[in-house]
Motif scaffolding. Sequence first.
Motif, short mmCIF file in Angstrom:
data_model
loop_
_atom_site.label_atom_id
_atom_site.label_comp_id
_atom_site.label_asym_id
_atom_site.label_seq_id
_atom_site.Cartn_x
_atom_site.Cartn_y
_atom_site.Cartn_z
N ARG A 92 4.41 6.12 5.22
CA ARG A 92 4.02 6.37 3.81
C ARG A 92 3.37 5.13 3.20
NH1 ARG A 92 9.15 8.53 3.60
NH2 ARG A 92 9.86 6.88 2.20
N ALA A 93 3.91 3.94 3.49
CA ALA A 93 3.36 2.70 2.95
C ALA A 93 1.97 2.43 3.50
CB ALA A 93 4.29 1.53 3.24
N ALA A 94 1.72 2.81 4.75
CA ALA A 94 0.38 2.62 5.31
C ALA A 94 -0.66 3.41 4.53
CB ALA A 94 0.37 3.02 6.78
N ALA A 95 -0.25 4.54 3.98
CA ALA A 95 -1.18 5.38 3.21
C ALA A 95 -1.15 5.05 1.72
CB ALA A 95 -0.83 6.86 3.42
N ALA A 96 0.02 4.69 1.18
CA ALA A 96 0.17 4.53 -0.28
C ALA A 96 0.46 3.09 -0.70
CB ALA A 96 1.28 5.45 -0.78
N VAL A 97 0.42 2.14 0.20
CA VAL A 97 0.68 0.71 -0.01
C VAL A 97 2.17 0.41 -0.10
CG1 VAL A 97 0.21 -1.37 -1.40
CG2 VAL A 97 -1.57 0.37 -1.13
N VAL A 98 2.94 1.21 -0.85
CA VAL A 98 4.37 0.94 -1.04
C VAL A 98 5.17 2.22 -0.79
CG1 VAL A 98 6.12 0.08 -2.64
CG2 VAL A 98 3.75 -0.70 -2.86
N ALA A 99 6.33 2.07 -0.17
CA ALA A 99 7.24 3.19 0.05
C ALA A 99 8.66 2.64 0.09
CB ALA A 99 6.91 3.94 1.34
N SER A 100 9.63 3.54 0.06
CA SER A 100 11.03 3.12 0.08
C SER A 100 11.88 4.11 0.86
CB SER A 100 11.57 3.03 -1.35
OG SER A 100 12.94 2.70 -1.35
N THR A 101 12.92 3.57 1.49
CA THR A 101 13.92 4.42 2.14
C THR A 101 15.08 4.69 1.18
OG1 THR A 101 15.21 2.56 2.99
CG2 THR A 101 13.41 3.36 4.39
N SER B 267 -2.76 -2.49 -10.11
CA SER B 267 -2.78 -1.06 -9.77
C SER B 267 -1.83 -0.29 -10.68
CB SER B 267 -2.35 -0.88 -8.31
OG SER B 267 -0.98 -1.23 -8.16
N VAL B 268 -1.85 1.00 -10.55
CA VAL B 268 -0.91 1.86 -11.26
C VAL B 268 0.48 1.63 -10.65
CG1 VAL B 268 -0.27 4.27 -11.70
CG2 VAL B 268 -2.68 3.58 -11.74
N PRO B 269 1.52 1.47 -11.47
CA PRO B 269 2.86 1.23 -10.92
C PRO B 269 3.38 2.41 -10.09
CG PRO B 269 2.83 0.80 -13.29
CD PRO B 269 1.52 1.44 -12.93
N GLN B 270 4.04 2.08 -9.00
CA GLN B 270 4.76 3.06 -8.20
C GLN B 270 6.25 2.77 -8.39
OE1 GLN B 270 3.16 3.85 -4.16
NE2 GLN B 270 1.72 2.22 -4.63
N GLU B 271 7.04 3.81 -8.65
CA GLU B 271 8.45 3.60 -8.99
C GLU B 271 9.37 4.16 -7.91
OE1 GLU B 271 11.24 4.56 -12.80
OE2 GLU B 271 9.18 3.92 -13.17
N PHE B 272 10.46 3.42 -7.67
CA PHE B 272 11.42 3.78 -6.62
C PHE B 272 12.84 3.45 -7.09
CE2 PHE B 272 7.45 2.35 -4.74
CZ PHE B 272 7.12 3.40 -3.91
N GLN B 273 13.81 3.82 -6.26
CA GLN B 273 15.22 3.43 -6.41
C GLN B 273 15.59 2.58 -5.19
OE1 GLN B 273 17.91 4.51 -8.64
NE2 GLN B 273 16.21 4.91 -10.01
N LEU B 274 16.47 1.61 -5.41
CA LEU B 274 16.88 0.74 -4.32
C LEU B 274 18.37 0.42 -4.48
CD1 LEU B 274 15.67 -0.88 -1.90
CD2 LEU B 274 15.46 -2.81 -3.48
N GLU B 275 19.15 0.74 -3.45
CA GLU B 275 20.58 0.44 -3.48
C GLU B 275 20.81 -1.00 -3.03
OE1 GLU B 275 23.18 3.14 -1.51
OE2 GLU B 275 22.45 4.87 -2.65
N CYS B 276 21.59 -1.73 -3.82
CA CYS B 276 21.89 -3.13 -3.53
C CYS B 276 23.40 -3.35 -3.61
CB CYS B 276 21.15 -4.05 -4.51
SG CYS B 276 19.36 -3.94 -4.36
#
Length: 179
Positions: free
Chosen positions: A40-49, A85-94
């Motif tokens: 997904r990141a290869a296509a959209a620059v950023v991705a998250s698990t 760029s336009v912000p891409q939003e995700f969730q990240l567990e820490c």
Amino acid sequence: MACPELLARHELVTVPGYRLVTVRDQENDAGAGLDEALARAAAAVVASTGYELVISCAQDLLPVAVRLQTWSARPEDGDDEPEWSVPQEFQLECPSGLAVVGSPTGDVLDVPLPAGPGAYGVDVVHQGRERALAARQDVLGHEDLAGRKQELVDAQPGGFERYRVRLWFGTPLPDDEDW
């Protein structure tokens, strides 16, 4: 409700091994969903698990800058830097409250999260990817690759390619017994 407040800012400048920069909790190892996130990141620059944020950089020859900011709450979108760029939003567990920003085979930066362990909201923007690719081609077109690369690094010490990652506390993580 109080305005979101910038709590801390950290910056890493590195040549991204495998064209990757990741953000994850120190206790989260690469694993579930990483292959899909990389695609997904290869296509959209950023991705998250959900456990690891993956940024696919435009190149791996010159330095890139990654600025990680921690906020008291979700920051408002600003028009102060229109070249992002336009912000891409995700969730990240820490779960440990210590984020690790870095490249798989390169430099890393440990970032203590002021709110401690929890699920965080994240947004990512980028700029300069096209300039970074042009600079890479410039280096590769010279007979003295190392010399030309050093000239460009000296001219743009933080790199042409830049990423801004903003994190804010979302919710506490469930107790282990709730899983």
